[in-house]
Design an enzyme around this catalytic site. Structure first.
Site, PDB file in Angstrom:
ATOM      1  N   ARG A  87     -41.982  -2.699 -27.980  1.00  0.00           N
ATOM      2  CA  ARG A  87     -41.774  -3.534 -26.784  1.00  0.00           C
ATOM      3  C   ARG A  87     -41.065  -2.713 -25.707  1.00  0.00           C
ATOM      4  O   ARG A  87     -41.266  -2.908 -24.513  1.00  0.00           O
ATOM      5  CB  ARG A  87     -40.995  -4.810 -27.129  1.00  0.00           C
ATOM      6  CG  ARG A  87     -40.690  -5.663 -25.916  1.00  0.00           C
ATOM      7  CD  ARG A  87     -40.435  -7.154 -26.171  1.00  0.00           C
ATOM      8  NE  ARG A  87     -39.832  -7.474 -27.420  1.00  0.00           N
ATOM      9  CZ  ARG A  87     -38.543  -7.275 -27.735  1.00  0.00           C
ATOM     10  NH1 ARG A  87     -37.726  -6.752 -26.854  1.00  0.00           N
ATOM     11  NH2 ARG A  87     -38.092  -7.600 -28.918  1.00  0.00           N
ATOM     12  N   ASP A 142     -48.812  -6.217  -3.161  1.00  0.00           N
ATOM     13  CA  ASP A 142     -49.891  -6.340  -4.144  1.00  0.00           C
ATOM     14  C   ASP A 142     -51.042  -5.474  -3.627  1.00  0.00           C
ATOM     15  O   ASP A 142     -51.709  -5.816  -2.646  1.00  0.00           O
ATOM     16  CB  ASP A 142     -50.287  -7.815  -4.274  1.00  0.00           C
ATOM     17  CG  ASP A 142     -51.390  -8.046  -5.306  1.00  0.00           C
ATOM     18  OD1 ASP A 142     -52.136  -7.093  -5.604  1.00  0.00           O
ATOM     19  OD2 ASP A 142     -51.525  -9.182  -5.791  1.00  0.00           O
ATOM     20  N   LYS A 175     -58.467  -5.239 -12.429  1.00  0.00           N
ATOM     21  CA  LYS A 175     -59.479  -5.076 -11.403  1.00  0.00           C
ATOM     22  C   LYS A 175     -59.898  -3.602 -11.273  1.00  0.00           C
ATOM     23  O   LYS A 175     -60.403  -3.041 -12.217  1.00  0.00           O
ATOM     24  CB  LYS A 175     -58.950  -5.658 -10.089  1.00  0.00           C
ATOM     25  CG  LYS A 175     -58.355  -7.088 -10.251  1.00  0.00           C
ATOM     26  CD  LYS A 175     -59.385  -8.068 -10.754  1.00  0.00           C
ATOM     27  CE  LYS A 175     -58.975  -9.518 -10.814  1.00  0.00           C
ATOM     28  NZ  LYS A 175     -57.883  -9.922 -11.641  1.00  0.00           N
ATOM     29  N   TYR A 196     -53.757 -14.551  -3.734  1.00  0.00           N
ATOM     30  CA  TYR A 196     -54.532 -14.934  -4.915  1.00  0.00           C
ATOM     31  C   TYR A 196     -54.004 -16.295  -5.408  1.00  0.00           C
ATOM     32  O   TYR A 196     -52.782 -16.507  -5.468  1.00  0.00           O
ATOM     33  CB  TYR A 196     -54.404 -13.857  -5.999  1.00  0.00           C
ATOM     34  CG  TYR A 196     -54.866 -14.345  -7.350  1.00  0.00           C
ATOM     35  CD1 TYR A 196     -56.150 -14.849  -7.519  1.00  0.00           C
ATOM     36  CD2 TYR A 196     -54.019 -14.335  -8.449  1.00  0.00           C
ATOM     37  CE1 TYR A 196     -56.576 -15.328  -8.757  1.00  0.00           C
ATOM     38  CE2 TYR A 196     -54.435 -14.805  -9.686  1.00  0.00           C
ATOM     39  CZ  TYR A 196     -55.714 -15.302  -9.826  1.00  0.00           C
ATOM     40  OH  TYR A 196     -56.128 -15.793 -11.036  1.00  0.00           O
TER      41      TYR A 196
HETATM   42  O1  P1T Z   1     -55.517 -11.891 -13.478  1.00  0.00           O
HETATM   43  P1  P1T Z   1     -54.287 -11.033 -13.472  1.00  0.00           P
HETATM   44  O2  P1T Z   1     -54.475  -9.683 -14.055  1.00  0.00           O
HETATM   45  O3  P1T Z   1     -53.090 -11.749 -14.031  1.00  0.00           O
HETATM   46  O4  P1T Z   1     -53.952 -10.721 -11.927  1.00  0.00           O
HETATM   47  C1  P1T Z   1     -53.576 -11.689 -10.995  1.00  0.00           C
HETATM   48  C2  P1T Z   1     -53.940 -11.233  -9.605  1.00  0.00           C
HETATM   49  C3  P1T Z   1     -52.958 -10.737  -8.778  1.00  0.00           C
HETATM   50  N1  P1T Z   1     -53.228 -10.299  -7.526  1.00  0.00           N
HETATM   51  C4  P1T Z   1     -54.474 -10.325  -7.036  1.00  0.00           C
HETATM   52  C5  P1T Z   1     -54.737  -9.851  -5.649  1.00  0.00           C
HETATM   53  C6  P1T Z   1     -55.525 -10.816  -7.830  1.00  0.00           C
HETATM   54  O5  P1T Z   1     -56.755 -10.818  -7.306  1.00  0.00           O
HETATM   55  C7  P1T Z   1     -55.258 -11.289  -9.141  1.00  0.00           C
HETATM   56  C8  P1T Z   1     -56.327 -11.859 -10.010  1.00  0.00           C
HETATM   57  N2  P1T Z   1     -57.464 -12.290  -9.308  1.00  0.00           N
HETATM   58  C9  P1T Z   1     -58.567 -12.875  -9.847  1.00  0.00           C
HETATM   59  C10 P1T Z   1     -58.716 -13.137 -11.147  1.00  0.00           C
HETATM   60  C11 P1T Z   1     -59.628 -13.200  -8.884  1.00  0.00           C
HETATM   61  O6  P1T Z   1     -60.798 -13.431  -9.276  1.00  0.00           O
HETATM   62  O7  P1T Z   1     -59.338 -13.233  -7.689  1.00  0.00           O
END
Ligand code: P1T
Length: 381
Positions: A48, A172, A197, A100
């Site tokens: 962890r 972000d 992503k 998001y």
């Molecule tokens: O899904 P996750 O890895 O927890 O990430 C969240 C997140 C944070 N910031 C941005 C700009 C994002 O696009 C996302 C996740 N977005 C999607 C799943 C989507 O389809 O827009």
């Protein structure tokens, strides 16, 4: 080291035990000690806290974002949550009104009773931002470009103000990636990623990242992560690390295809508006040219008719493009923000910022552009 070399070699060393060029998947939860409190290896006690595969990824993250410390999380939202948890009741956060949907949901609902105050604002007007600053303002959080309307915030200009007031500034950087935009070089303190992503790049892993400019802040957040536990597992760390090695090549093609798709849509009779920073018609085109090296693969658009039905039938008809949440993988995806990624944003808030029911978001992949355009054309017809 320049960027294309960094994605491959930054922070990476052959495995010390075997010389393996790619850090192996250390699928272990714990590490032997020679005497109580004396670990066999000084860096590893319990996974962890640290695991060699995750450490290799975290060093790569720090390297490509030009930061002092990288941390890998079990999701993008877990990374965001780790940072927000360092705040206390009475602290204020200034953030965006176009985020998001999951980030919005966390700020507006999960932290609703925490006593932390979130201001959701438009960043066109930095004067409004400055009027909100007071001694309780502890964090500025922006997404740029935003999801899904592709609005931009001027990182350098915001950083000048946050520095003056001693406020932490987090960006972000999921949509842009460090290939296109380097928030830490522009003055931000923290970069966050949904590594699910573009960093992962192959739609096969959920992961998140924080990268800190300053080593002391990096240690503070590492302690927070260790003590709350939302770490990335070794196999997933391996996948993101492997993805990063081709980030530069993929982003070049995402940018080329994104630009062509945006130009195609802008000329199409059925399309009303296209949101893509690479179009001269985009409100933030000049800022995009200033702070980004290219414009990426995310394109949103809506319909002349303004009808949700048009968006839905388009999304039902695409064949090569897949209707699915998420973005940033090699394959093209299409999404209906109002009912999918941003469904948790209240309808009136969505409409106020422009996330209308006829809005479609495309994550333009790296397929042959002729096939993508033909698919979009047939679905629009
Ligand atoms: O899904 P996750 O890895 O927890 O990430 C969240 C997140 C944070 N910031 C941005 C700009 C994002 O696009 C996302 C996740 N977005 C999607 C799943 C989507 O389809 O827009």
């Amino acid at each position: 080291m320049k960027f294309n070399t960094k994605v491959i070699h930054g922070g990476q060393h052959p495995d010390p035990h075997t010389g393996a060029v790619m850090t192996p998947v250390y699928q272990t939860s714990t590490f032997a000690q020679t005497s109580p409190g004396k670990p066999f290896h000084p860096d590893y006690e319990y996974a962890r806290s640290a695991n060699p595969t995750r450490s290799a990824l975290e060093q790569a993250l720090a390297s490509i974002e030009n930061g002092a410390k990288g941390l890998a999380f079990s999701s993008g939202l877990a990374a965001t949550d780790c940072l927000i948890r360092t705040l206390k009741a009475g602290d204020e956060v200034i953030t965006m009104n176009d985020l998001y949907g999951g980030t919005y949901r966390m700020f507006a609902r999960i932290y609703k009773d925490s006593g932390i105050i979130f201001h959701f604002i438009d960043w066109d007007d930095l004067e409004h931002f400055q009027t909100l600053i007071n001694e309780n303002t502890k964090l500025v959080w922006v997404e740029t470009p935003t999801n899904p309307l592709m609005k931009l915030a001027d990182i350098e200009a915001i950083a000048k103000i946050t520095k003056k007031h001693n406020i932490l500034f987090a960006v972000d950087n999921t949509f842009a990636t460090p290939y296109l935009q380097k928030p830490l070089d522009l003055g931000a303190d923290i970069v966050m990623h949904s590594a699910t992503k573009y960093l992962g790049g192959h739609s096969d892993v959920i992961a998140g990242a924080l990268v800190m400019k300053d080593a002391e802040l990096g240690e503070k957040l590492h302690f927070q992560q260790f003590a709350t536990g939302a770490i990335l597992g070794p196999m997933d760390s391996f996948l993101v690390l492997r993805g990063i090695k081709t980030l530069h090549l993929r982003m070049q093609r995402h940018c080329e295809n994104g630009q062509k798709v945006a130009e195609f849509l802008e000329k199409h009779l059925k399309v009303k508006a296209v949101y893509y920073p690479g179009l001269p018609s985009h409100s933030f085109h000049d800022l995009a040219k200033k702070q980004m090296r290219g414009f990426g693969g995310m394109v949103s658009f809506n319909f002349q008719s303004g009808e949700k039905n048009d968006a839905v039938s388009f999304l039902e008809r695409v064949k090569i493009v897949t209707l699915a949440e998420s973005l940033g993988g090699v394959e093209s995806l299409a999404n209906h923000p109002a009912t999918m990624t941003h469904a948790s944003v209240p309808a009136e808030t969505r409409l106020a910022v422009g996330i209308t029911d006829d809005l479609v978001r495309l994550s333009v992949g790296i397929e042959d552009i002729e096939d993508l355009i033909a698919d979009l054309e047939q679905a629009l017809q």
